[in-house]
Design an enzyme around this catalytic site. Structure first.
Site, mmCIF file in Angstrom:
data_model
loop_
_atom_site.group_PDB
_atom_site.id
_atom_site.type_symbol
_atom_site.label_atom_id
_atom_site.label_comp_id
_atom_site.label_asym_id
_atom_site.label_seq_id
_atom_site.Cartn_x
_atom_site.Cartn_y
_atom_site.Cartn_z
ATOM 1 N N HIS A 138 81.600 44.123 70.028
ATOM 2 C CA HIS A 138 80.931 45.396 69.254
ATOM 3 C C HIS A 138 79.984 44.921 67.997
ATOM 4 O O HIS A 138 80.115 43.722 67.695
ATOM 5 C CB HIS A 138 82.032 46.288 68.727
ATOM 6 C CG HIS A 138 82.792 46.878 69.657
ATOM 7 N ND1 HIS A 138 84.039 46.204 69.999
ATOM 8 C CD2 HIS A 138 82.646 47.978 70.384
ATOM 9 C CE1 HIS A 138 84.553 47.182 70.823
ATOM 10 N NE2 HIS A 138 83.882 48.024 71.196
ATOM 11 N N ASP A 183 87.316 40.618 71.993
ATOM 12 C CA ASP A 183 86.946 41.620 72.985
ATOM 13 C C ASP A 183 85.770 41.567 73.789
ATOM 14 O O ASP A 183 85.493 42.152 74.679
ATOM 15 C CB ASP A 183 86.976 43.041 72.313
ATOM 16 C CG ASP A 183 86.000 43.199 71.160
ATOM 17 O OD1 ASP A 183 85.412 42.142 71.073
ATOM 18 O OD2 ASP A 183 86.061 44.194 70.632
ATOM 19 N N ASP A 229 82.058 39.289 68.520
ATOM 20 C CA ASP A 229 82.914 40.671 69.065
ATOM 21 C C ASP A 229 82.033 41.418 69.718
ATOM 22 O O ASP A 229 80.753 41.443 69.601
ATOM 23 C CB ASP A 229 83.161 41.318 67.546
ATOM 24 C CG ASP A 229 84.103 42.349 67.858
ATOM 25 O OD1 ASP A 229 85.442 42.447 67.573
ATOM 26 O OD2 ASP A 229 83.837 43.305 68.481
ATOM 27 N N HIS A 287 83.634 46.623 60.696
ATOM 28 C CA HIS A 287 82.912 47.939 60.817
ATOM 29 C C HIS A 287 83.161 48.786 59.529
ATOM 30 O O HIS A 287 82.465 49.752 59.256
ATOM 31 C CB HIS A 287 83.458 49.105 61.712
ATOM 32 C CG HIS A 287 83.241 48.489 63.209
ATOM 33 N ND1 HIS A 287 81.963 48.312 63.900
ATOM 34 C CD2 HIS A 287 84.241 48.393 64.376
ATOM 35 C CE1 HIS A 287 82.135 47.744 65.031
ATOM 36 N NE2 HIS A 287 83.460 47.664 65.321
HETATM 37 O O1 V1P Z 1 84.360 55.616 70.540
HETATM 38 C C1 V1P Z 1 84.791 55.629 69.650
HETATM 39 C C2 V1P Z 1 85.133 56.863 68.704
HETATM 40 C C3 V1P Z 1 84.726 58.055 69.820
HETATM 41 N N1 V1P Z 1 83.937 58.298 68.538
HETATM 42 C C4 V1P Z 1 84.277 59.836 67.664
HETATM 43 C C5 V1P Z 1 84.219 57.109 67.608
HETATM 44 N N2 V1P Z 1 85.743 54.580 69.056
HETATM 45 C C6 V1P Z 1 85.971 53.427 69.733
HETATM 46 C C7 V1P Z 1 86.139 52.409 68.641
HETATM 47 C C8 V1P Z 1 85.978 50.715 68.992
HETATM 48 C C9 V1P Z 1 86.267 49.899 67.926
HETATM 49 C C10 V1P Z 1 86.113 48.601 68.199
HETATM 50 C C11 V1P Z 1 86.651 47.707 67.097
HETATM 51 C C12 V1P Z 1 86.081 46.193 66.775
HETATM 52 O O2 V1P Z 1 84.554 46.032 67.019
HETATM 53 C C13 V1P Z 1 86.376 45.359 65.726
HETATM 54 C C14 V1P Z 1 87.962 45.636 65.280
HETATM 55 O O3 V1P Z 1 86.635 45.583 68.198
HETATM 56 C C15 V1P Z 1 87.094 53.564 70.685
HETATM 57 C C16 V1P Z 1 87.196 53.283 71.888
HETATM 58 C C17 V1P Z 1 86.484 52.762 72.948
HETATM 59 N N3 V1P Z 1 86.852 52.729 74.102
HETATM 60 O O4 V1P Z 1 85.389 52.450 72.556
HETATM 61 N N4 V1P Z 1 88.617 54.011 70.129
HETATM 62 C C18 V1P Z 1 89.283 53.871 71.236
HETATM 63 N N5 V1P Z 1 88.724 53.242 72.254
HETATM 64 C C19 V1P Z 1 90.633 54.066 71.051
HETATM 65 C C20 V1P Z 1 91.642 53.938 72.007
HETATM 66 C C21 V1P Z 1 92.869 54.490 71.967
HETATM 67 C C22 V1P Z 1 93.361 54.736 70.605
HETATM 68 C C23 V1P Z 1 92.609 54.827 69.596
HETATM 69 C C24 V1P Z 1 91.346 54.579 69.894
HETATM 70 ZN ZN ZN Z 2 84.909 45.040 69.021
HETATM 71 CA CA CA Z 3 79.351 41.307 67.735
#
Ligand code: V1P
Ligand code: ZN
Ligand code: CA
Length: 396
Positions: free
Chosen positions: A188, A280, A186, A151
């Site tokens: 995502h 994931d 992945d 990302h």
């Molecule tokens: O949905 C979001 C935030 C809310 N918006 C402002 C953006 N973030 C997700 C990010 C997911 C990242 C995935 C990375 C990868 O593709 C590559 C390494 O796997 C998010 C989520 C979710 N459930 O989507 N952030 C978190 N959960 C989170 C949970 C705990 C602590 C910090 C972040």
């Molecule tokens: Zn991911």
């Molecule tokens: Ca993907």
């Protein structure tokens, strides 16, 4: 074309930096870099370290990182510490508003944590060394499970990714190979890599990912990766997106993966492959919501290995850390051609982390959730048809 049972050996090299075990985003962040240490320990206890050449662990230099990332952003990453972030209001403003980096211990995706720059240089150095091992012909397959941060943008951190090691590695490969295909399993969308090569016809980016609404006004992260995102200018048709519903299992996934990747290989004729193995998309992941088994996920690795091209394997997401470690260990076995030799009738041997695998019955291949019989989504056939149609428009 790939054969399913391929007994040909490959020369495999492997990058691992033990420092990763001590890196923490925060106490309760879902991204746990130590899962790579867990995977490494499994690889060791299953006797595979002798089957691979160990890559020298040189952190990426600032200059190497500047090849993709913007000057201002690299300056910030280099100078940022939890202390400077907390005490310097101007720095904090810049980090948060211009570069996507939040407070340590907050609920931000990309916090300013201790040793952040060291961590970034470490995993980026691993992917660069891996790419170079393929370029100089010393190895057929190169592995960096700590990489795969798909990302990160040129000037901005996003979704737990700060430096885009994949873009750096692909640029390195492009110095020697005419065309590189990037495949992303992945859960995502691989937006950072797609955007970096959006107008290029030398890199095809192909992401499989969950896509769509997860609540009234909330999309599954990052929200991009619709089927009609196909690239721009000279890169038109060279960005490929395969949006999926939650709950996709091995059978459904592979009715799309194999025909689409097979067609992409045929029309694009790449000279090297980069596979982002984000874990994931496995059943039981804390974030992904998909239902792949370890074998189903690893089938993607063996399918691409079967094309006999230089192959770079990187990690990515994966938030149920015992599942992640099991998968990357098994995929290392696929790379070296030993997956049939990994015992599944006995429990995971003692190696220091064995207690973390209780929830999966102490076996590498844990049971996926089969409780809810899901209706086979008919969209998948439509998706497959549309993507194959996009691909058929490519003329080299
Ligand atoms: O949905 C979001 C935030 C809310 N918006 C402002 C953006 N973030 C997700 C990010 C997911 C990242 C995935 C990375 C990868 O593709 C590559 C390494 O796997 C998010 C989520 C979710 N459930 O989507 N952030 C978190 N959960 C989170 C949970 C705990 C602590 C910090 C972040
Ligand atoms: Zn991911
Ligand atoms: Ca993907």
């Amino acid at each position: 074309s790939p054969s399913c049972a391929d007994d040909k050996k490959r020369r495999v090299c492997y990058y691992y930096d033990p420092g990763i075990a001590h890196i923490k985003f925060s106490d309760d962040h879902v991204m746990v870099p130590a899962r790579v240490a867990m995977a490494h320990s499994l690889v060791g206890v299953y006797g595979m370290l002798g089957d691979m050449r160990r890559l020298r662990t040189r952190p990426a230099t600032e200059a190497e990182i500047r090849r993709f990332h913007s000057p201002e952003y690299v300056d910030l990453l280099r100078d940022l510490t939890p202390e400077s972030y907390a005490n310097d209001a101007a720095l904090r403003q810049k980090a948060e508003h211009d570069h996507g980096i939040g407070l340590l211990g907050g609920d931000d995706d990309c916090p300013a944590f201790d040793r952040l720059w060291k961590y970034c240089r470490g995993y980026a150095g691993g992917s660069l060394a891996a790419a170079r091992a393929l370029v100089d012909g010393a190895s057929d397959i190169a592995i960096n499970w700590s990489g795969g941060m798909h990302h990160a943008c040129a000037g901005k951190a996003s979704g737990f990714c700060y430096v885009n090691d994949i873009v750096l590695a692909i640029n390195e490969l492009l110095d020697s190979f005419r065309r590189v295909i990037y495949v992303d399993i992945d859960a995502h969308h691989g937006d950072g890599v797609q955007n970096a090569f959006l107008d290029s016809n030398r890199v095809m980016t192909l992401s499989f990912h969950r896509y769509g609404k997860i609540a009234l006004r909330k999309d599954f992260f990052p929200g991009s990766g619709a089927i009609n995102e196909v690239g721009v200018g000279a890169g038109e048709h060279y960005s490929v997106n395969v949006p999926l519903d939650a709950g996709v299992r091995d059978d459904g996934y592979h009715t799309l993966f194999k025909p689409i990747v097979g067609k992409a290989m045929e029309v694009f004729q790449p000279e090297a492959i980069v596979l982002q193995c984000g874990a994931d998309s496995l059943s039981g992941d804390r974030l992904g919501g998909m239902e792949l088994s370890v074998r189903g996920h690893a089938e993607c690795v063996s399918f691409l290995r079967g094309f006999n091209l230089p192959l770079l394997l990187v990690g990515g997401g994966g938030y149920t850390i015992n599942h992640v470690a099991s998968t990357w260990c098994y995929e290392t076995a696929v790379a070296v051609g030993k997956e049939r030799e990994l015992p599944d009738d006995i429990e995971i041997p003692r190696h220091g982390y064995e207690m973390l695998y209780k929830n999966q019955g102490n076996k590498l291949h844990y049971q996926t959730s089969t409780a809810t019989a899901r209706k086979k989504s008919s969209n998948m056939e439509v998706t497959k048809g549309k993507v194959l149609e996009h691909l058929s428009q490519i003329e080299l």
